[in-house]
Design a protein around this motif. Structure first.
Motif, short mmCIF file in Angstrom:
data_model
loop_
_atom_site.label_atom_id
_atom_site.label_comp_id
_atom_site.label_asym_id
_atom_site.label_seq_id
_atom_site.Cartn_x
_atom_site.Cartn_y
_atom_site.Cartn_z
N GLY A 231 -13.20 4.72 30.59
CA GLY A 231 -12.61 3.61 31.32
C GLY A 231 -13.28 2.36 30.76
N VAL A 232 -14.36 1.89 31.41
CA VAL A 232 -15.15 0.79 30.83
C VAL A 232 -16.10 1.32 29.76
CG1 VAL A 232 -15.00 -0.67 32.89
CG2 VAL A 232 -16.94 0.91 32.63
N GLY A 233 -16.27 2.65 29.68
CA GLY A 233 -17.06 3.26 28.60
C GLY A 233 -18.52 3.53 28.94
N SER A 234 -18.94 3.24 30.17
CA SER A 234 -20.36 3.46 30.53
C SER A 234 -20.70 4.95 30.42
CB SER A 234 -20.63 2.99 31.95
OG SER A 234 -20.31 1.63 32.08
N PHE A 235 -19.80 5.78 30.91
CA PHE A 235 -20.01 7.23 30.88
C PHE A 235 -20.05 7.74 29.43
CE2 PHE A 235 -17.43 11.16 30.47
CZ PHE A 235 -18.35 12.09 30.93
N ALA A 236 -19.02 7.42 28.65
CA ALA A 236 -18.97 7.91 27.27
C ALA A 236 -20.14 7.37 26.46
CB ALA A 236 -17.63 7.51 26.63
N GLY A 237 -20.46 6.08 26.66
CA GLY A 237 -21.57 5.47 25.91
C GLY A 237 -22.88 6.21 26.15
N THR A 238 -23.14 6.55 27.41
CA THR A 238 -24.39 7.24 27.75
C THR A 238 -24.43 8.63 27.13
OG1 THR A 238 -24.36 6.11 29.86
CG2 THR A 238 -25.82 8.00 29.69
N ILE A 239 -23.35 9.38 27.28
CA ILE A 239 -23.36 10.77 26.80
C ILE A 239 -23.44 10.80 25.26
CG2 ILE A 239 -22.09 12.98 26.79
CD1 ILE A 239 -23.13 12.15 29.60
N VAL A 240 -22.71 9.90 24.63
CA VAL A 240 -22.71 9.86 23.16
C VAL A 240 -24.11 9.50 22.64
CG1 VAL A 240 -21.88 8.44 21.24
CG2 VAL A 240 -20.25 9.42 22.82
N GLU A 241 -24.69 8.45 23.20
CA GLU A 241 -26.02 8.06 22.71
C GLU A 241 -27.06 9.14 23.04
OE1 GLU A 241 -28.49 4.70 24.30
OE2 GLU A 241 -28.23 3.98 22.26
N GLY A 242 -26.95 9.72 24.23
CA GLY A 242 -27.90 10.77 24.62
C GLY A 242 -27.83 11.95 23.66
N LEU A 243 -26.63 12.40 23.35
CA LEU A 243 -26.49 13.56 22.46
C LEU A 243 -27.00 13.21 21.06
CD1 LEU A 243 -23.05 14.92 23.66
CD2 LEU A 243 -25.16 16.26 23.50
N LYS A 244 -26.72 12.00 20.63
CA LYS A 244 -27.18 11.58 19.30
C LYS A 244 -28.71 11.59 19.23
CE LYS A 244 -25.94 9.74 15.30
NZ LYS A 244 -25.30 10.59 14.32
N GLN A 245 -29.33 11.19 20.34
CA GLN A 245 -30.80 11.15 20.37
C GLN A 245 -31.41 12.55 20.52
OE1 GLN A 245 -32.84 8.46 20.05
NE2 GLN A 245 -30.94 7.35 19.58
N LEU A 246 -30.75 13.41 21.28
CA LEU A 246 -31.40 14.66 21.72
C LEU A 246 -30.98 15.90 20.95
CD1 LEU A 246 -31.10 13.84 25.49
CD2 LEU A 246 -33.20 13.89 24.18
N VAL A 247 -29.88 15.81 20.22
CA VAL A 247 -29.40 16.99 19.49
C VAL A 247 -29.48 16.71 18.00
CG1 VAL A 247 -27.33 18.37 19.04
CG2 VAL A 247 -27.90 17.73 21.37
N SER A 248 -30.13 17.63 17.27
CA SER A 248 -30.37 17.33 15.86
C SER A 248 -29.17 17.68 14.97
CB SER A 248 -31.61 18.08 15.38
OG SER A 248 -31.43 19.44 15.67
N THR A 249 -28.29 18.58 15.46
CA THR A 249 -27.13 18.95 14.63
C THR A 249 -26.06 17.88 14.71
OG1 THR A 249 -26.34 20.19 16.53
CG2 THR A 249 -27.48 21.45 14.82
N SER A 250 -25.14 17.88 13.72
CA SER A 250 -24.17 16.79 13.72
C SER A 250 -22.98 17.14 14.63
CB SER A 250 -23.76 16.48 12.28
OG SER A 250 -22.45 16.81 12.05
N ILE A 251 -22.50 16.11 15.31
CA ILE A 251 -21.42 16.29 16.31
C ILE A 251 -20.29 15.32 15.98
CG2 ILE A 251 -20.82 16.03 18.76
CD1 ILE A 251 -23.69 16.72 19.48
N ILE A 252 -19.05 15.79 16.12
CA ILE A 252 -17.89 14.88 16.00
C ILE A 252 -17.56 14.38 17.40
CG2 ILE A 252 -15.42 14.79 15.43
CD1 ILE A 252 -16.03 16.75 13.13
N PHE A 253 -17.60 13.07 17.57
CA PHE A 253 -17.35 12.47 18.89
C PHE A 253 -15.95 11.85 18.93
CE2 PHE A 253 -22.03 12.22 18.68
CZ PHE A 253 -22.35 12.80 19.90
N ILE A 254 -15.22 12.17 19.99
CA ILE A 254 -13.85 11.64 20.15
C ILE A 254 -13.78 10.97 21.52
CG2 ILE A 254 -11.40 12.29 20.29
CD1 ILE A 254 -12.65 14.97 18.77
#
Ligand SMILES: Cc1ncc(COP(=O)(O)O)c(C=O)c1O
Length: 399
Positions: A231-254
């Motif tokens: 919607g405003v992106g607060s939810f997606a922004g948090t989850i995307v940045e969190g996964l990028k920080q916490l998971v070392s394998t590469s992820i495709i984000f949509i």
């Protein structure tokens, strides 16, 4: 009839990466607080093995936020965390538990917390405010579901529906809050209003913390693809940045949005990566995603990390609701509402619709893919849920 639209993100990796919101420390801090709230329990992470098989994918995991504190959506995590930080007044230190904060404020005069909401955020706020013995004032945009208004009032909120759209309702409440000395707890940011939305975003990290633990417990590997609704992106922004920080394998984000509320799709189209408003009139049944103005904090995260921006018409979300509610074989049943089901509806379309085969290829969706989705709400509009699942409203578009 409207179709799914997509575009690769041309701004990916063009900006220096800084963990503005989401990191391990912030995630632990949010989880530690949420665990102290009355009736806290992690929401389930379902594995849809038969559906994954049917779609030619490796695995599909769905985190079911309809169970969150009995409130039917994830939103409580953000408002409760921001309100607790406000009441505790110790932003930099360890946040106290719910009961300690409640004890600490019990002799102080009660305060008024205000917000604008399509329903879920306001419900979380009203619930939290009630638990802390404070007061809440909640405004909803025109056309809001009357059942949601009743739910807010049942939690003691002074709630009403305005004649404005969502974004104008946000501005309206923000002005009123200043005039009346209310504490604004809004789940989006703008110039001069960033601290509270940042805390709200950090509150959503509890979903991620639970998810990572649950994958570990069931001995599953990290996801290869994550599809998030915005919607405003607060939810997606948090989850995307969190996964990028916490998971070392590469992820495709949509990131998926309603066709008529496409602010991130439009921002992705901007030549220089500046944030843009939605091009449509916000008419969609996905009430939680019907936003014109993106949260600039979220855009700064998403533009650097997301691979693909997608817009979906309402019938795609309807299909997601029907499939999750009527699972294959032994897959668990998930009651998912309009804004919760659109990522699954999109996934099914992209795997099954021959017209989207280029997109399927571009997204590298195949038998080795492990997809993570978050069903962010249950049947928050039960009448529309039944009209879709029983009466076939918003039928699938056939070419
Ligand atoms: C059920 C649901 N899903 C997703 C979202 C999107 O969250 P955001 O506005 O942070 O993008 C919302 C927002 O209210 C929502 O209610």
């Amino acid at each position: 009839m409207e179709k799914i639209q997509w575009q690769r993100n041309p701004h990916k990796n063009l900006h220096p990466q800084t963990a503005a919101i989401a990191n391990f420390r912030e995630m632990e801090r949010a989880m530690k607080f949420h665990r102290t709230l009355p009736d806290y329990a992690p929401t389930p992470l379902a594995s849809l093995e038969s559906l994954a098989n049917y779609l030619g994918l490796g695995e599909i995991f769905v985190k079911d936020e309809s169970y969150r504190f009995g409130l039917n959506s994830f939103k409580i995590l953000g408002s409760s965390y921001a309100i607790a930080n406000y009441l505790d007044e110790e932003y930099t230190k360890e946040l106290n538990s719910f009961s300690t904060i409640k004890e600490k404020i019990k002799t102080l005069p009660s305060r008024v917390f205000a917000t604008a909401t399509a329903g879920n955020h306001g419900l979380g706020l009203a619930w939290t405010v009630k638990q802390f013995g404070q007061q809440s004032v909640v405004f909803m945009p025109k056309g809001s579901c009357l059942r949601k208004l009743d739910n807010l009032r049942a939690l003691g909120a002074q709630a009403e529906i305005t004649t404005l759209n969502y974004d104008d309702t946000v501005q309206y409440v923000s002005r009123l809050a200043q005039e009346r000395n209310w504490i604004l707890i809004q789940d989006t940011a703008w110039d001069g209003y960033v601290d509270t939305p940042k805390l709200i975003m950090q509150g959503y990290l509890t979903i991620l913390g639970e998810c990572l633990k649950q994958l570990k417990i069931i001995e599953k590997e990290q996801p290869t693809h994550v599809i998030l609704q915005a919607g405003v992106g607060s939810f997606a922004g948090t989850i995307v940045e969190g996964l990028k920080q916490l998971v070392s394998t590469s992820i495709i984000f949509i990131v998926v949005e309603p066709t008529k509320a496409d602010c991130f799709f439009q921002s992705g189209c901007s030549a220089d990566g500046t944030v843009k408003n939605a091009s449509g009139d916000l008419s969609t049944m996905m009430a939680g995603l019907a936003c014109r103005d993106p949260n600039p904090i979220a855009w700064n995260i998403l533009k650097n990390i997301v691979d693909c921006f997608v817009t979906c018409p309402d019938h795609v979300a309807a299909k997601g609701m029907r499939i999750l509610g009527n699972p294959l074989d032994k897959d668990p049943r998930i009651i998912s509402g309009e804004s919760g089901a659109v990522p699954l509806g999109f996934l099914v379309e992209v795997c099954k619709n021959p017209l989207l085969k280029d997109l399927k290829k571009a997204l590298e969706l195949n038998t080795t893919s492990r997809i993570l989705l978050i069903s962010t709400e249950g049947d928050t509009d039960p009448e529309n849920y039944r009209a879709i699942c029983w009466d076939g409203k918003y039928p699938t578009f056939e070419e």
